[in-house]
Design a protein around this motif. Structure first.
Motif, PDB file in Angstrom:
ATOM      1  N   GLU A 178       0.658  -1.224  -0.070  1.00 59.87           N
ATOM      2  CA  GLU A 178      -0.336   0.075  -0.108  1.00 59.87           C
ATOM      3  C   GLU A 178       0.972   1.219   0.069  1.00 59.87           C
ATOM      4  O   GLU A 178       0.850   2.274  -0.536  1.00 59.87           O
ATOM      5  CB  GLU A 178      -1.438  -0.324   0.832  1.00 59.87           C
ATOM      6  N   GLN A 179       2.075   1.301   1.144  1.00 63.54           N
ATOM      7  CA  GLN A 179       2.772   2.217   0.989  1.00 63.54           C
ATOM      8  C   GLN A 179       3.467   2.417  -0.640  1.00 63.54           C
ATOM      9  O   GLN A 179       4.383   3.983  -1.065  1.00 63.54           O
ATOM     10  CB  GLN A 179       3.597   2.198   2.030  1.00 63.54           C
ATOM     11  N   ALA A 180       4.181   1.720  -0.897  1.00 64.86           N
ATOM     12  CA  ALA A 180       5.207   0.940  -2.072  1.00 64.86           C
ATOM     13  C   ALA A 180       3.988   2.181  -3.575  1.00 64.86           C
ATOM     14  O   ALA A 180       4.602   2.888  -3.620  1.00 64.86           O
ATOM     15  CB  ALA A 180       5.124  -0.385  -2.608  1.00 64.86           C
ATOM     16  N   SER A 181       3.228   2.077  -3.390  1.00 68.13           N
ATOM     17  CA  SER A 181       2.003   2.605  -4.517  1.00 68.13           C
ATOM     18  C   SER A 181       1.848   3.752  -4.368  1.00 68.13           C
ATOM     19  O   SER A 181       1.712   4.615  -5.719  1.00 68.13           O
ATOM     20  CB  SER A 181       0.929   1.437  -4.185  1.00 68.13           C
ATOM     21  N   ARG A 182       1.720   4.550  -2.967  1.00 72.61           N
ATOM     22  CA  ARG A 182       1.743   5.760  -2.706  1.00 72.61           C
ATOM     23  C   ARG A 182       3.125   6.568  -2.899  1.00 72.61           C
ATOM     24  O   ARG A 182       2.966   7.517  -4.217  1.00 72.61           O
ATOM     25  CB  ARG A 182       1.285   6.128  -1.029  1.00 72.61           C
ATOM     26  N   ILE A 183       4.322   6.128  -1.997  1.00 69.01           N
ATOM     27  CA  ILE A 183       5.004   7.278  -2.140  1.00 69.01           C
ATOM     28  C   ILE A 183       6.523   6.326  -1.595  1.00 69.01           C
ATOM     29  O   ILE A 183       6.408   5.784  -0.588  1.00 69.01           O
ATOM     30  CB  ILE A 183       4.914   8.756  -1.974  1.00 69.01           C
ATOM     31  N   TRP A 184       7.754   6.264  -2.447  1.00 67.90           N
ATOM     32  CA  TRP A 184       9.013   5.430  -1.255  1.00 67.90           C
ATOM     33  C   TRP A 184       9.841   6.250  -0.472  1.00 67.90           C
ATOM     34  O   TRP A 184       9.738   5.560   0.566  1.00 67.90           O
ATOM     35  CB  TRP A 184       9.442   4.695  -2.740  1.00 67.90           C
ATOM     36  N   HIS A 185      10.347   7.106  -0.929  1.00 69.99           N
ATOM     37  CA  HIS A 185      11.293   7.970  -0.156  1.00 69.99           C
ATOM     38  C   HIS A 185      11.030   9.605  -0.541  1.00 69.99           C
ATOM     39  O   HIS A 185      10.514  10.064  -1.444  1.00 69.99           O
ATOM     40  CB  HIS A 185      12.393   7.756  -0.953  1.00 69.99           C
ATOM     41  N   THR A 186      11.041  10.294   0.860  1.00 67.72           N
ATOM     42  CA  THR A 186      11.379  11.718   0.457  1.00 67.72           C
ATOM     43  C   THR A 186      12.261  12.312   1.434  1.00 67.72           C
ATOM     44  O   THR A 186      12.611  13.410   0.610  1.00 67.72           O
ATOM     45  CB  THR A 186       9.671  12.081   1.239  1.00 67.72           C
ATOM     46  N   SER A 187      12.837  11.827   1.888  1.00 72.05           N
ATOM     47  CA  SER A 187      14.311  12.390   2.969  1.00 72.05           C
ATOM     48  C   SER A 187      13.433  13.466   3.912  1.00 72.05           C
ATOM     49  O   SER A 187      12.445  13.229   4.292  1.00 72.05           O
ATOM     50  CB  SER A 187      14.732  12.927   1.773  1.00 72.05           C
ATOM     51  N   ASN A 188      14.781  13.577   4.734  1.00 70.44           N
ATOM     52  CA  ASN A 188      14.599  13.944   6.008  1.00 70.44           C
ATOM     53  C   ASN A 188      14.271  15.613   6.223  1.00 70.44           C
ATOM     54  O   ASN A 188      14.815  15.875   7.236  1.00 70.44           O
ATOM     55  CB  ASN A 188      15.133  13.461   7.025  1.00 70.44           C
ATOM     56  N   LEU A 189      14.313  16.109   5.126  1.00 65.85           N
ATOM     57  CA  LEU A 189      14.735  17.220   4.830  1.00 65.85           C
ATOM     58  C   LEU A 189      12.587  17.837   5.123  1.00 65.85           C
ATOM     59  O   LEU A 189      12.412  18.874   5.419  1.00 65.85           O
ATOM     60  CB  LEU A 189      14.435  17.675   2.838  1.00 65.85           C
ATOM     61  N   TYR A 190      11.821  16.922   4.615  1.00 67.43           N
ATOM     62  CA  TYR A 190      10.511  16.734   5.271  1.00 67.43           C
ATOM     63  C   TYR A 190       9.810  15.903   6.202  1.00 67.43           C
ATOM     64  O   TYR A 190      10.660  15.062   6.960  1.00 67.43           O
ATOM     65  CB  TYR A 190       9.379  16.527   3.814  1.00 67.43           C
TER      66      TYR A 190
END
Ligand SMILES: *Cc1c(COP(=O)(O)O)cnc(C)c1O
Length: 406
Positions: free
Chosen positions: A65-77
């Protein structure tokens, strides 16, 4: 034209592991399967990692479910699922602060840096040394091999990272003598994992807490292997009724997804200010989705009690096995579903014989074989594992009985 110098049939991985000649391509619960359909009862769980076994539906759903939404954003957010997982870990433990990592060694690196920075921030930067214990294992980075103190992991890798003083396991006088004005903290596994399932007596952990309080030291528990329900408590230190200042976790918290964390009290973490530490991947949305899903199960009513119950059952059966095979098995060690057979015969031979019986177990130091099944096992898996261990013990005995020349 392909001018590659590699032999097409040989592995190009660094030969740092003596890999068993078996490859698993799928799994279900406590069972792992090869391409040709051979099934193995997995009492190694990827070295205490697959806490909920293979392909647990709740973890698979959370990850996909998570993989279909967003994988990685970084700790900048901002990381909503990371905030949530950190809060849940704090609510279930002594901790007030969490830093997510990708591995156990990195969780320990954070713990070590935090202990040092704690004192530096209080105006005592000379307090940077950490006391560790013989037989310890804290990871394979440059600092954590120095912390673990095992010469075979240190040799050849240049100057040993300074700041670690090792004392003999259980030697209280040596421990007290090792504390100097430069000591920042004491780091210990409540039950040594790689070192051979040696448990620290509860009164010793309480003694360490008192000593740290007296001398103003950070008490660091490495619960990377013992944590997340493995011993029949959420964390092993709950047995002794004292809490650390800093705790590293990994392995079970990801249920097979690579992740770890460093947990700490507000006071211990006080030096870890803006910009003082970081990670690109740590706490990424995929890891956080799985970590939250693992806690959904492990913290559910009755789950950890189930681990304790299965641990007791397995331990009783192992004691009977020991009585039947006294020439092979010397002692049963460990707690909950982190159990060890201290052997009289070579542990690596036993691991191979168990594999021949379709049972996966893991060797450890001190000639121990570790049983680290997924925490979801039931009576049937316990009985099956014990039957297969019996088969392995008989095979080892048969080999003992044969003249050496054969
Ligand atoms: C496995 C382990 C580590 C190292 O974890 P990695 O994820 O391999 O870096 C550190 N401490 C203990 C007690 C462990 O069992």
């Amino acid at each position: 034209m392909n001018s590659s110098p590699v032999d097409a049939s040989a592995s190009v991985l660094l030969p740092t592991y003596a890999r068993a000649p078996v490859a698993f391509v799928r799994g279900q619960g406590a069972w792992a399967e090869t391409e040709s359909g051979q099934r193995y009862l997995d009492f190694g769980a990827g070295i205490a990692v697959n806490a909920l076994g293979h392909a647990h539906p709740h973890l698979v759903a959370a990850l996909t479910e998570q993989a279909s939404r967003i994988w990685h954003t970084s700790n900048l957010y901002t990381m909503p699922d990371g905030e949530k997982l950190a809060r849940r870990l704090c609510e279930a433990t002594f901790a007030a602060r969490v830093f997510f990592t990708n591995s156990g060694a990195e969780a320990n690196e954070c713990a070590i840096k935090m202990a040092r920075k704690h004192h530096a921030a209080k105006g005592e930067p000379e307090r940077f040394r950490i006391i560790t214990f013989e037989g310890a294992f804290h990871g394979r980075t440059l600092a954590t091999i120095a912390a673990g103190g095992q010469q075979k992991y240190i040799d050849g890798f240049g100057p040993k990272v300074d700041g670690f003083d090792q004392v003999a396991f259980g030697d209280h006088d040596a421990l007290k003598a090792a504390i100097t004005p430069e000591t920042a903290g004491i780091m210990i596994e409540p039950i040594q994992g790689e070192g051979g399932l040696r448990s620290v007596p509860f009164q010793c952990l309480r003694g360490l807490r008192e000593l740290c309080d007296e001398r103003g030291l950070m008490l660091i528990f490495d619960e990377i292997q013992t944590g997340v329900g493995r011993t029949g408590k959420f964390f092993a230190h709950e047995f002794c009724g004292v809490t650390p200042d800093i705790m590293s976790i990994a392995k079970g918290i990801g249920g097979g997804f690579p992740m770890g964390a460093c947990l700490a009290t507000e006071d211990a973490a006080a030096g870890m200010t803006l910009g003082s530490h970081g990670t690109t991947f740590g706490g990424n949305p995929l890891a956080m989705a799985v970590g939250n899903a693992v806690l959904d199960i492990v913290l559910a009513e009755g789950f950890i009690a189930h681990v304790a119950r299965m641990g007791l059952r397995l331990r009783q059966s192992l004691a009977e096995l020991k009585d039947r095979h006294p020439e092979v098995i010397e002692e049963i060690r460990g707690e909950g579903l982190m159990l060890g057979l201290k052997l009289r015969t070579p542990n690596t031979d036993f691991v191979a014989e168990a594999r021949a019986q379709g049972l996966l177990v893991v060797a450890a130091g001190d000639n121990v074989v570790r049983l680290l099944p997924p925490l979801i096992i039931g009576d049937a898996e316990v009985a099956e594992a014990v039957a297969r261990l019996g088969g392995a013990a008989r095979a080892v005995e048969a080999a003992l009985a044969r003249p050496a020349a054969e």
